[in-house]
Design an enzyme around this catalytic site. Structure first.
Site, PDB file in Angstrom:
ATOM      1  N   TYR A   1       0.832  -1.200   0.000  1.00 49.25           N
ATOM      2  CA  TYR A   1       0.000   0.000   0.000  1.00 49.25           C
ATOM      3  C   TYR A   1       0.873   1.260   0.000  1.00 49.25           C
ATOM      4  CZ  TYR A   1      -2.995   3.768   1.626  1.00 49.25           C
ATOM      5  OH  TYR A   1      -3.650   4.971   1.729  1.00 49.25           O
TER       6      TYR A   1
ATOM      7  N   GLY B   1      -5.912   5.463   0.081  1.00 48.51           N
ATOM      8  CA  GLY B   1      -7.256   5.484   0.619  1.00 48.51           C
ATOM      9  C   GLY B   1      -8.169   4.574  -0.186  1.00 48.51           C
TER      10      GLY B   1
ATOM     11  N   HIS C   1      -2.855  17.095  -1.353  1.00 47.61           N
ATOM     12  CA  HIS C   1      -3.339  17.199   0.021  1.00 47.61           C
ATOM     13  C   HIS C   1      -2.807  18.437   0.759  1.00 47.61           C
ATOM     14  CE1 HIS C   1      -4.767  13.206  -0.798  1.00 47.61           C
ATOM     15  NE2 HIS C   1      -5.288  13.097   0.416  1.00 47.61           N
TER      16      HIS C   1
ATOM     17  N   ASN D   1       1.378  10.252   6.790  1.00 48.36           N
ATOM     18  CA  ASN D   1       0.632   9.343   7.674  1.00 48.36           C
ATOM     19  C   ASN D   1       1.202   9.453   9.082  1.00 48.36           C
ATOM     20  OD1 ASN D   1      -0.434   6.276   5.965  1.00 48.36           O
ATOM     21  ND2 ASN D   1      -1.388   8.255   6.149  1.00 48.36           N
TER      22      ASN D   1
ATOM     23  N   ARG E   1     -10.778  27.307  49.887  1.00 51.38           N
ATOM     24  CA  ARG E   1     -10.535  26.170  50.768  1.00 51.38           C
ATOM     25  C   ARG E   1     -10.294  24.865  50.004  1.00 51.38           C
ATOM     26  NH1 ARG E   1     -15.089  23.473  53.816  1.00 51.38           N
ATOM     27  NH2 ARG E   1     -16.225  25.366  53.315  1.00 51.38           N
TER      28      ARG E   1
END
Length: 505
Positions: free
Chosen positions: A49, A56, A79, A191, A291
């Site tokens: 891949y 994708g 991208h 990635n 407090r």
């Protein structure tokens, strides 16, 4: 600093905040090269891949050998599609260091020129233009990291010596050469979770600052009202088994150790009971915002420390796909790039920072409301009541800013929207979570700045500056260098900004 593999968050502080230069250990470069050489050989005649497939939902398409290099350039350029505000250079530098570190683990199959160029950019303070908006945090910070990759191939824009310039121009000035894609450099750079992690590391650093400031201011308010010390005692806080609470109480005791104002209950309320009035003039116990500080800031500290652990794990992990296993002679496909770990921590961090801000806003209100504190004029007004306004105007700013943080504290982690042809059907929104967390942190500094000025004015009115602890006196002196004691009304916004910047340092 010489980098081999494991980085601690304090290393990021040295490099990102203090601008320490880095070197790459020879074993690191050898590990990166071994991963590259293995992938180069292993990927022949196999479907891997992102090496010889599309990306994708397009992964079903085989890419011919002559197109594999261009495929990586296509991915980077297509991208590089972010928009909105640019990430601050400090955050981008942290992102770059996180990316360098994960690629150096030898699980990504990149050419060593990638980590070398990242090293040079970090050392020379050349930071890529990366936008806030773009990534959904599923295949990691795809869009934001594409802008980083774009610079590494010599394109896009960078910030250099305070100016936004073209990468090509800056590379020429600095004598730098872009990387050349060898196998999968585009995908390996894009990635991963390095942007959300980088922003997260800066967020954690600033939250540490905020926690310490909040402790100091809480101590000072307890001094102003001459509170009893038992709510900070080791005996009391030790009966609740939360480490954060106990640490906060211990730090408060240290800050107040030489205060002349903090009282002991046994000296005032545990003696002469029969002689006491039927209605006590002074409060037996303080309001919760005074407090219950260890119980309120304790969860902040516990959350912060766990967030730091998650961030440290993430930046020292392989958050890539596929994963190259040189020792096992295999390539594994999976989803290490998914950002849920960081997304959840950024949501948690912004929630506790908002609670810290709410504590500051309530403490501020206590000081400003004379009917509650019964020792200060309304709005800590050192001028003429009715004619002057004191801190009245700035309370509106603190209240509205706190309200914004409360709204922003809604979760991003659970706001997954499927996209990418439903390939990314459940996403982390981690970068969004980190950016919104940063906004909440910025808001906190603003509210704490207003609170700090008010505390100093209160000390002035009560003439307590020689009775407060050394820690509070230091705060008093530093803020007085920025803003003088005032009774006449002044334009406040320049002072608010200066005090805010002081607190951030």
């Amino acid at each position: 600093m010489k980098i081999n593999s494991f980085l601690e968050l304090k290393d990021f502080q040295d490099i990102v905040v203090n601008n320490e230069k880095i070197e790459l250990d020879d074993t690191l470069l050898a590990r990166v090269d071994a991963s590259f050489q293995f992938l180069k050989e292993f990927s022949r005649n196999k479907v891997i891949y992102g090496v010889n497939t599309g990306f994708g939902p397009m992964a079903q398409f085989k890419i011919s050998d002559e197109d594999t290099h261009q495929l990586q350039y296509n991915l980077i350029r297509s991208h590089s599609s972010g928009i909105g505000n640019a990430l601050p250079p400090q955050e981008v530098k942290a992102c770059m260091l996180a990316r360098l570190n994960t690629l150096s683990l030898g699980n990504s199959g990149v050419h060593y020129s990638v980590v070398n160029l990242l090293k040079e950019l970090i050392n020379r303070d050349v930071t890529p233009l990366i936008f806030e908006h773009g990534g959904v945090g599923a295949s990691g910070d795809l869009v934001q990291l594409a802008h980083l990759a774009l610079v590494l191939i010599g394109e896009g824009e960078v910030f250099y010596k305070g100016e936004r310039k073209s990468t090509k121009e800056v590379f020429q000035i600095e004598g730098l050469e872009p990387i050349k894609v060898e196998i999968r450099e585009g995908l390996a750079l894009m990635n991963g979770t390095s942007v959300m992690s980088g922003i997260g590391i800066v967020n954690a650093y600033k939250t540490n600052q905020l926690t310490e400031i909040s402790i100091k201011l809480s101590c000072a308010i307890n001094e102003i009202v001459q509170a009893y010390d038992d709510h900070l005692s080791e005996a009391l806080n030790g009966t609740k088994l939360h480490a954060g609470q106990q640490k906060i109480a211990k730090r408060m005791r240290a800050h107040l150790s030489d205060s002349k104002l903090i009282r002991k209950r046994e000296d005032h309320l545990y003696t002469h009971f029969e002689e006491q009035e039927k209605v006590f003039k002074e409060k037996v116990q303080e309001y919760y915002s005074l407090r219950c500080v260890p119980q309120i800031l304790g969860p902040v500290l516990d959350t912060l420390e766990y967030t730091e652990k998650v961030l440290e794990n993430e930046i020292n992990s392989a958050n890539d796909n596929p994963i190259i296993d040189v020792e096992g002679q295999h390539v594994y496909h999976g989803g290490n790039f998914h950002g849920d770990y960081i997304s959840l921590e950024m949501d948690k961090l912004k929630i506790v920072v908002t609670k810290l801000t709410m504590l500051a806003e309530r403490q501020l209100n206590y000081l400003l409301n004379s009917k509650i504190n019964e020792i200060l004029p309304p709005f800590v007004n050192l001028g003429k009541l009715g004619f002057n306004f004191g801190m009245q105007g700035v309370q509106f700013t603190a209240t509205s800013t706190t309200a914004e943080s409360q709204m922003l504290s809604n979760s991003m982690y659970v706001h997954s929207i499927p996209n990418n042809n439903d390939n990314q059907d459940i996403v982390s929104m981690g970068t969004n979570a980190a950016v919104i967390c940063r906004k909440v942190i910025e808001n906190a500094f603003e509210v704490l700045a207003i609170e700090a000025i008010t505390i100093i004015q209160a000390i002035e009115y009560l003439d307590f500056k020689d009775k407060v602890s050394t820690s509070t006196k230091e705060l008093y002196d530093e803020i007085r260098k920025i803003i003088p004691a005032f009774s006449d009304d002044m334009v406040m916004y320049p002072y608010l900004e200066k005090v805010k910047q002081y607190l951030k340092k």
